[in-house]
Design a protein around this motif. Structure first.
Motif, PDB file in Angstrom:
ATOM      1  N   GLU A 213      46.450  21.494  -8.474  1.00  0.00           N
ATOM      2  CA  GLU A 213      47.787  21.059  -8.896  1.00  0.00           C
ATOM      3  C   GLU A 213      47.847  19.543  -8.841  1.00  0.00           C
TER       4      GLU A 213
ATOM      5  N   GLY B  42      52.118  18.946  -9.017  1.00  0.00           N
ATOM      6  CA  GLY B  42      52.772  20.208  -9.380  1.00  0.00           C
ATOM      7  C   GLY B  42      52.333  20.792 -10.712  1.00  0.00           C
ATOM      8  N   HIS B  43      51.540  20.052 -11.480  1.00  0.00           N
ATOM      9  CA  HIS B  43      51.076  20.569 -12.781  1.00  0.00           C
ATOM     10  C   HIS B  43      49.718  21.254 -12.600  1.00  0.00           C
TER      11      HIS B  43
ATOM     12  N   GLU C 222      55.541  22.200  -4.938  1.00  0.00           N
ATOM     13  CA  GLU C 222      56.023  23.148  -5.941  1.00  0.00           C
ATOM     14  C   GLU C 222      55.336  22.984  -7.287  1.00  0.00           C
ATOM     15  N   THR C 223      55.147  24.103  -7.946  1.00  0.00           N
ATOM     16  CA  THR C 223      54.580  24.041  -9.286  1.00  0.00           C
ATOM     17  C   THR C 223      55.662  23.566 -10.253  1.00  0.00           C
ATOM     18  N   VAL C 224      55.285  22.695 -11.160  1.00  0.00           N
ATOM     19  CA  VAL C 224      56.246  22.143 -12.111  1.00  0.00           C
ATOM     20  C   VAL C 224      55.906  22.702 -13.485  1.00  0.00           C
ATOM     21  N   GLU C 225      56.928  22.932 -14.293  1.00  0.00           N
ATOM     22  CA  GLU C 225      56.629  23.383 -15.657  1.00  0.00           C
ATOM     23  C   GLU C 225      56.213  22.189 -16.500  1.00  0.00           C
ATOM     24  N   THR C 226      55.044  22.297 -17.078  1.00  0.00           N
ATOM     25  CA  THR C 226      54.504  21.153 -17.820  1.00  0.00           C
ATOM     26  C   THR C 226      55.050  21.118 -19.242  1.00  0.00           C
TER      27      THR C 226
ATOM     28  N   VAL D 138      52.521  17.330  -4.171  1.00  0.00           N
ATOM     29  CA  VAL D 138      53.753  18.047  -4.500  1.00  0.00           C
ATOM     30  C   VAL D 138      53.471  19.524  -4.267  1.00  0.00           C
TER      31      VAL D 138
END
Ligand code: HEM
Length: 420
Positions: free
Chosen positions: A317, A320-321, A10-14, A8
């Motif tokens: 990552e 994304g996390h 994009e960075t995802v908000e955890t 993934v």
């Protein structure tokens, strides 16, 4: 350098939750009270990968969905097994003499893992399973011939524990009269909560040392006897002979623990699971050709090991996390096997499920269960011998469940047999 991170960009908000919190699924109450299902369902819906901080086992990542777990297990250099494979991390305040780890290849990375697994794997080939079938079937049949019909008894003790113990005793050519020791040792070793206090850890180690001394005697005896097909003799006459005794013991313990609670709880699930789905049970009774599918469905539905742990070997990552080197990542097979994105009717035992073997109960990738064929054989023979006698297991009352977030199973289960 580890291999590529997960796919993934994009960075995802955890979502991070602080224990105590329902998403701290390391808490054993939810398993003993059999109310884990909606908790994992909620996580799969809202945040399939999330982080728990401040649990009894420290901070950890929950990974709850099928594809993600499969992906992580396919990257063993990035997600190491060497720091341990259960949620238990090395206890911080334990005295040194209690902080002992037996070397087991399940908790090793390449290349050591590959070398040691190679020694064991030939004991579980299809032709070896063929060789063991006669004896395992005979023992299973013998047991079913002694079970009472129409009288209550504990299925866990009389069937699941007994048959699993017999199976392991056959595999090791273990002294028959002492076979229940295998169960006792395995129960102690698999009890992850023993590591929480000094007192219980001390007791656990005493049992492990007893097992070590017993196997040392067997090793010495077999060394003199020469080659034989049992697993201990195979190990003696392999490269493992040159490995230190500690490694030998570790791997023996691994085989006992690996094969014991898991197979036992699958056998208990044959009784309990089918009793929860009486229409499917009837289909099976009418059509024994469904037995191989039933074996797989029962193993998926039960998921005898709720999780495995991996440890991140570098910052990266993960879908994304932002994961840091050293983070504990818990792969919840128990949830992935109920992942509605992967399975239709995930909560049901459904004998006509397309491709019934595609579950994660045996893990995935280089550590996938080496004993899977033996467990499947034992379960198939159990269902076949029951079918021959037209025996039905009626579960009477709720079973008593194991209080743990690792081994997922039953302590006691009152049943009554009837014929159909
Ligand atoms: C590995 C489950 C029966 C021996 C594993 C793993 C799981 C598992 C989840 C770890 C996979 C991973 O880390 O990715 C089960 C279940 C069983 C079962 C559900 C029964 C239904 C057995 C039996 C034996 C056995 C009968 C041997 C007597 C092992 C060993 C490993 C292992 C030695 C380590 C493999 C490796 O690291 O390469 N098992 N197991 N298991 N299992 Fe089993």
């Amino acid at each position: 350098m580890a291999t590529a991170a997960t796919p993934v960009e994009e960075t995802v908000e955890t979502v991070v939750v602080e224990a105590p919190h329902p998403w701290d699924v390391s808490v054993s109450d939810i398993y003993v009270e059999d109310r884990w299902q909606p908790i994992f369902k909620e996580m799969r819906e809202k945040a399939p990968i999330n982080k728990v901080v401040g649990s009894a086992y420290g901070d950890y990542w929950n990974v709850t969905t099928y594809k993600e777990i499969q992906h992580i297990e396919a990257l063993p250099d990035l997600y190491s097994s060497a720091q341990g494979i259960t949620i238990v991390t090395d206890p911080e305040n334990m005295p040194e003499d209690l902080n002992i780890k037996l070397p087991m290849f399940i908790a090793m990375d390449r290349p050591e893992h590959t070398e040691q697994r190679r020694v064991i794997a030939p004991a579980f080939t299809p032709s070896e399973m063929e060789r063991m079938t006669g004896e395992v079937r005979a023992r299973t049949a013998e047991l079913f011939d002694t079970l009472p019909v129409g009288e209550p008894f504990d299925w866990v003790d009389r069937v699941s524990i007994e048959l699993t113990t017999q199976m392991l005793a056959i595999l090791f050519d273990f002294p028959w009269e002492d076979r229940r020791k295998l169960t006792e040792w395995s129960d102690w070793m698999g009890d992850v909560e023993s590591s929480l206090t000094e007192e219980s850890r001390r007791e656990q180690l005493a049992h492990i040392y007893e097992a070590g001394a017993y196997f040392q005697r067997l090793w010495d005896e077999r060394l003199e006897k020469g080659e034989a097909p049992d697993l201990i003799s195979r190990m003696i006459h392999s490269e493992m002979r040159d490995m230190d005794q500690f490694t030998f013991m570790g791997n023996l313990m691994l085989l006992i623990v690996g094969g014991n609670d898991t197979t036992r709880n699958s056998m208990s699930a044959c009784a309990y699971g089918l009793s929860q789905f009486p229409e499917e049970r009837e289909k099976l009774e009418q059509n024994p050709d469904l037995i191989p599918a039933a074996v797989q469905e029962i193993i998926r539905w039960q998921t005898p090991l709720a999780h495995m742990r991996r440890t991140a070997t570098e910052d990266h990552e993960m879908f994304g996390h932002q994961v840091k080197e050293g983070d504990s990542i818990i792969l919840w097979y128990i949830s992935a096997n109920r992942d509605e994105k992967f399975f239709d009717r995930p909560d049901d035992i459904w004998l006509e499920r397309p491709k019934p073997g595609r579950h994660l109960s045996f893990g995935y990738g280089i550590h996938r269960c080496v004993g899977a064929r033996l467990a499947e054989l034992q379960l198939r023979l159990l269902l076949e011998e029951m079918a021959k006698r037209r025996l039905r297991v009626n579960v009477i009352g709720e079973p008593e469940r194991v209080s743990a977030c690792f081994v997922h199973g039953y302590k006691k289960m009152q049943v009554e047999l009837s014929t159909y």
